[in-house]
Design a protein around this motif. Structure first.
Motif, PDB file in Angstrom:
ATOM      1  N   ASN A   1      46.411  18.283  94.356  1.00 23.92           N
ATOM      2  CA  ASN A   1      45.916  19.251  93.382  1.00 23.92           C
ATOM      3  C   ASN A   1      44.410  19.081  93.159  1.00 23.92           C
ATOM      4  O   ASN A   1      43.676  20.063  93.063  1.00 23.92           O
ATOM      5  CB  ASN A   1      46.679  19.121  92.067  1.00 23.92           C
ATOM      6  CG  ASN A   1      46.317  20.229  91.100  1.00 23.92           C
ATOM      7  OD1 ASN A   1      46.649  21.388  91.315  1.00 23.92           O
ATOM      8  ND2 ASN A   1      45.590  19.875  90.048  1.00 23.92           N
TER       9      ASN A   1
ATOM     10  N   ASN B   1      42.650  20.548  96.242  1.00 20.35           N
ATOM     11  CA  ASN B   1      42.637  22.013  96.192  1.00 20.35           C
ATOM     12  C   ASN B   1      41.705  22.530  95.102  1.00 20.35           C
ATOM     13  O   ASN B   1      41.027  23.547  95.271  1.00 20.35           O
ATOM     14  CB  ASN B   1      44.049  22.561  95.961  1.00 20.35           C
ATOM     15  CG  ASN B   1      44.898  22.529  97.222  1.00 20.35           C
ATOM     16  OD1 ASN B   1      46.077  22.800  97.187  1.00 20.35           O
ATOM     17  ND2 ASN B   1      44.317  22.180  98.357  1.00 20.35           N
ATOM     18  N   ALA B   2      41.664  21.833  93.967  1.00 18.77           N
ATOM     19  CA  ALA B   2      40.750  22.240  92.891  1.00 18.77           C
ATOM     20  C   ALA B   2      39.305  22.196  93.393  1.00 18.77           C
ATOM     21  O   ALA B   2      38.489  23.044  93.042  1.00 18.77           O
ATOM     22  CB  ALA B   2      40.930  21.338  91.667  1.00 18.77           C
TER      23      ALA B   2
ATOM     24  N   THR C   1      50.787  29.115  96.816  1.00 19.01           N
ATOM     25  CA  THR C   1      51.069  28.143  95.743  1.00 19.01           C
ATOM     26  C   THR C   1      52.488  27.589  95.873  1.00 19.01           C
ATOM     27  O   THR C   1      52.723  26.424  95.586  1.00 19.01           O
ATOM     28  CB  THR C   1      50.876  28.743  94.328  1.00 19.01           C
ATOM     29  OG1 THR C   1      51.797  29.817  94.139  1.00 19.01           O
ATOM     30  CG2 THR C   1      49.471  29.248  94.116  1.00 19.01           C
TER      31      THR C   1
ATOM     32  N   ASP D   1      53.001  23.740  95.959  1.00 16.12           N
ATOM     33  CA  ASP D   1      53.709  23.179  94.806  1.00 16.12           C
ATOM     34  C   ASP D   1      54.999  22.484  95.225  1.00 16.12           C
ATOM     35  O   ASP D   1      55.373  21.458  94.646  1.00 16.12           O
ATOM     36  CB  ASP D   1      54.050  24.267  93.771  1.00 16.12           C
ATOM     37  CG  ASP D   1      52.799  24.795  93.069  1.00 16.12           C
ATOM     38  OD1 ASP D   1      51.695  24.355  93.419  1.00 16.12           O
ATOM     39  OD2 ASP D   1      52.941  25.647  92.169  1.00 16.12           O
TER      40      ASP D   1
ATOM     41  N   ASN E   1      47.380  26.208 101.936  1.00 10.66           N
ATOM     42  CA  ASN E   1      45.941  26.276 101.664  1.00 10.66           C
ATOM     43  C   ASN E   1      45.291  27.439 102.413  1.00 10.66           C
ATOM     44  O   ASN E   1      44.394  28.105 101.888  1.00 10.66           O
ATOM     45  CB  ASN E   1      45.260  24.963 102.050  1.00 10.66           C
ATOM     46  CG  ASN E   1      45.489  23.862 101.019  1.00 10.66           C
ATOM     47  OD1 ASN E   1      45.116  22.723 101.226  1.00 10.66           O
ATOM     48  ND2 ASN E   1      46.106  24.189  99.890  1.00 10.66           N
TER      49      ASN E   1
ATOM     50  N   HIS F   1      44.517  25.612  88.986  1.00  8.24           N
ATOM     51  CA  HIS F   1      44.576  24.181  89.305  1.00  8.24           C
ATOM     52  C   HIS F   1      44.467  23.294  88.074  1.00  8.24           C
ATOM     53  O   HIS F   1      44.921  22.151  88.096  1.00  8.24           O
ATOM     54  CB  HIS F   1      43.531  23.837  90.369  1.00  8.24           C
ATOM     55  CG  HIS F   1      43.924  24.374  91.705  1.00  8.24           C
ATOM     56  ND1 HIS F   1      43.560  25.630  92.141  1.00  8.24           N
ATOM     57  CD2 HIS F   1      44.711  23.855  92.679  1.00  8.24           C
ATOM     58  CE1 HIS F   1      44.093  25.844  93.332  1.00  8.24           C
ATOM     59  NE2 HIS F   1      44.790  24.781  93.686  1.00  8.24           N
TER      60      HIS F   1
ATOM     61  N   GLN G   1      48.237  23.395  86.969  1.00  8.01           N
ATOM     62  CA  GLN G   1      49.098  22.572  87.829  1.00  8.01           C
ATOM     63  C   GLN G   1      48.767  21.083  87.630  1.00  8.01           C
ATOM     64  O   GLN G   1      49.675  20.252  87.565  1.00  8.01           O
ATOM     65  CB  GLN G   1      48.903  22.992  89.298  1.00  8.01           C
ATOM     66  CG  GLN G   1      49.621  22.134  90.330  1.00  8.01           C
ATOM     67  CD  GLN G   1      51.134  22.329  90.348  1.00  8.01           C
ATOM     68  OE1 GLN G   1      51.695  23.002  89.498  1.00  8.01           O
ATOM     69  NE2 GLN G   1      51.789  21.704  91.302  1.00  8.01           N
TER      70      GLN G   1
ATOM     71  N   LYS H   1      48.733  27.759  84.803  1.00 11.17           N
ATOM     72  CA  LYS H   1      49.507  27.561  86.030  1.00 11.17           C
ATOM     73  C   LYS H   1      50.193  28.847  86.503  1.00 11.17           C
ATOM     74  O   LYS H   1      50.179  29.158  87.687  1.00 11.17           O
ATOM     75  CB  LYS H   1      50.553  26.468  85.785  1.00 11.17           C
ATOM     76  CG  LYS H   1      51.432  26.168  86.968  1.00 11.17           C
ATOM     77  CD  LYS H   1      52.398  25.027  86.679  1.00 11.17           C
ATOM     78  CE  LYS H   1      53.481  24.989  87.735  1.00 11.17           C
ATOM     79  NZ  LYS H   1      54.179  23.715  87.794  1.00 11.17           N
TER      80      LYS H   1
END
Lengths: 354, 354
Positions: free
Chosen positions: A127, A130-131, B97, B101, B130, B167, B170, B196
């Motif tokens: 995470n 990706n952020a 996502t 996730d 991604n 992000h 999450q 989220k």
């Protein structure tokens, strides 16, 4: 060049801290991401964003991408102070890719310590990584250099184009790693590197050209310089791994025969598979595919690479690419001092420890 | 509304296939991502991008985000055909996502079958996920509706802002999951959901407003509508999980006591921890923290939620949010027919199976 890297690191880290401070509080969150509808949990975000990202940054890394960005800005005859905030963009993106790639590659170590996902957990590392793909885009929106709308749009489009191709490269590499029958050509290998590693270099170069308003031709020339140099750098890495294992290079900070152990499809491997005898080629493939190998088997694979002349072939290719990179650099017609520094950097990249 | 969902699905899937075809070849790669410097490995990219993403899409999913996008476009009095290509943006992001996730949450199932990373490997699923974060940005650059530069810039900035906040959400959720001492407030929980889940809803709404050139006020109204509805939806999910376990709801497609088993911090849990006696609250926390629980322990935790009135509290909160969502929708002053369809959708979201 190395002095430049060391000298400029604090300024680069400050630029990064402008957008991701070491200490996250509600004031930063509201200002940077916009006010919460309800209420942010700043403490949680400290633990899952600032802590893992700064731990990785503080472990080292040469910050060469921001430094090359600043050298290009100066080479275009522009003021580096004005564009310093943008230097954080490629470094933050690079940090994001490290966090994610290390999970994808199941890496154990990063910069001499356990990889971030082994310290913080895979979920946190992913995470945070990706952020870091989206955080730098806020720098473009915040517009510290007062760029016009058309330039900002061009930067967003450039970032999205290059990040798309980065994932083509990483995806291709993953597929080769997972597919025992993968048989990529030299051209496909160079493209994988151009996408996976080269696109981040292209971001550095194109960003410098875009923020300072260079012509499309100049942007293209520095992009090709950075891409080609990045591919040469990757091949340099592949060579070092084998030379180290042959006892011909200094300590490279990685385990003996690391690439062979991981079954990596490197330029050396592709060359050896194409040129060795059927029997030797079959044996090399067998060792690369195996889940576990003894040290003797690793040595055998490396011997096949050596006897096939794959190290020489890879070094020649890297040198050709470095020469091509210098040609692209010449096309860009930068100021003499920066051209010299970037050329020196190119030599350093390809010839380090070799 | 449900008919609309079923009716429009083929058109939405076609829009997705426009940017990620089921069969990847070199012509697509060169056209979409730009010509290779050397040579793409189209077969590898088929296996790591098109195959996993289309497998997930073909398993189902209601495509409600593209449908709400198109309803909003029509509600603004604009032609949905013209903006159809943009409907793919939120669905592709949503698919990304899910892929990521599910790795972060170590999910076993997705849409009734093994999660994509359990079929293709974590590395493939992560990279494909991604890649789906950046692929939709190409739709903005390709500019199928001929939007001006300022609008395209606004879309890029909107996407980057909302994906940044996704992000944060999450990350916050991950932290609570990993931290045995996490003690979020109701306000922090609502914010986590707003980031989220809500940000993807906001993308749907703001994209519809931006591509059709609505006022900032109208964009804000539909964004708040979509955000609030998404939070209500999430709370609806939390309620269903517990009601199902209490035998009061239909088959929900998840395991019995799933959220408790995962130690999830839901609105019901936060309410129960705040209102139950110290002893019952301690016991609930204990069960949530435990690595493994017997079915009896799961039942005990659910009983604590029930006796605390947490289900009623959560339902009231969801209904309040749904009412707030309808208020925001009214502010947006859409055409009557679409307002009615979206209001119906809001009811469906909150009241499904309850």
């Amino acid at each position: 060049m190395l002095e430049t890297l060391v000298e400029r690191r604090p300024a680069v880290d400050e630029a990064i801290a402008e957008v991701l401070p070491r200490e996250i509080d509600e004031a930063y969150l509201s200002e940077f991401f916009g006010p919460a509808t309800h209420r942010y949990d700043a403490d949680a975000l400290q633990r899952v964003l600032a802590d893992p990202v700064w731990e990785l940054l503080d472990r080292g890394g040469k910050r060469w991408r921001p430094v090359v960005f600043l050298l290009l800005v100066e080479g275009f005859g522009e003021d580096r102070e004005r564009y310093l905030p943008y230097a954080a963009i490629p470094e933050i993106l690079h940090t994001g890719t490290i966090l994610v790639d290390d999970v994808e590659d199941e890496a154990e170590l990063r910069r001499g310590e356990p990889a971030i996902h082994r310290v913080y957990g895979e979920d946190v590392a992913l995470n945070a990584g990706n952020a870091m793909y989206f955080l730098p885009m806020k720098i473009v929106s915040r517009n510290p250099a007062g760029l016009d709308a058309e330039t900002r749009l061009a930067i967003f489009e450039m970032l999205s184009d290059e990040l798309n191709r980065t994932h083509l490269g990483q995806g291709t590499d993953i597929r080769w790693h997972n597919d025992a029958d993968a048989d990529p050509s030299v051209e496909e290998y160079l493209e994988m590197c151009a996408c996976k590693t080269g696109c981040l270099g292209r971001i550095v170069a194109r960003l410098a050209a875009l923020v300072t308003g260079q012509s499309a031709e100049r942007e293209q020339a520095v992009a090709r310089y950075a891409e080609t140099m990045s591919v040469a750098f990757q091949i340099g890495d592949d060579i070092l791994d084998v030379e180290h294992s042959l006892g011909e290079a200094g300590d490279f900070g990685k385990a003996f025969g690391n690439d062979v152990r991981e079954g990596k499809t490197t330029l050396l491997v592709i060359h050896a598979l194409e040129t060795a005898s059927d029997e030797r080629s079959r044996r090399l493939r067998e060792i690369l595919r195996a889940e576990n190998n003894t040290d003797d088997e690793i040595r055998e694979a490396i011997e096949i690479l050596r006897e096939s002349g794959s190290v020489e072939y890879a070094r020649e290719t890297a040198l050709e690419l470095a020469a091509e990179a210098r040609d692209h650099l010449a096309e860009a017609e930068l100021a003499d001092e920066e051209t010299e520094q970037l050329a020196e950097f190119t030599r350093f990249v390809v010839e380090r420890d070799v």
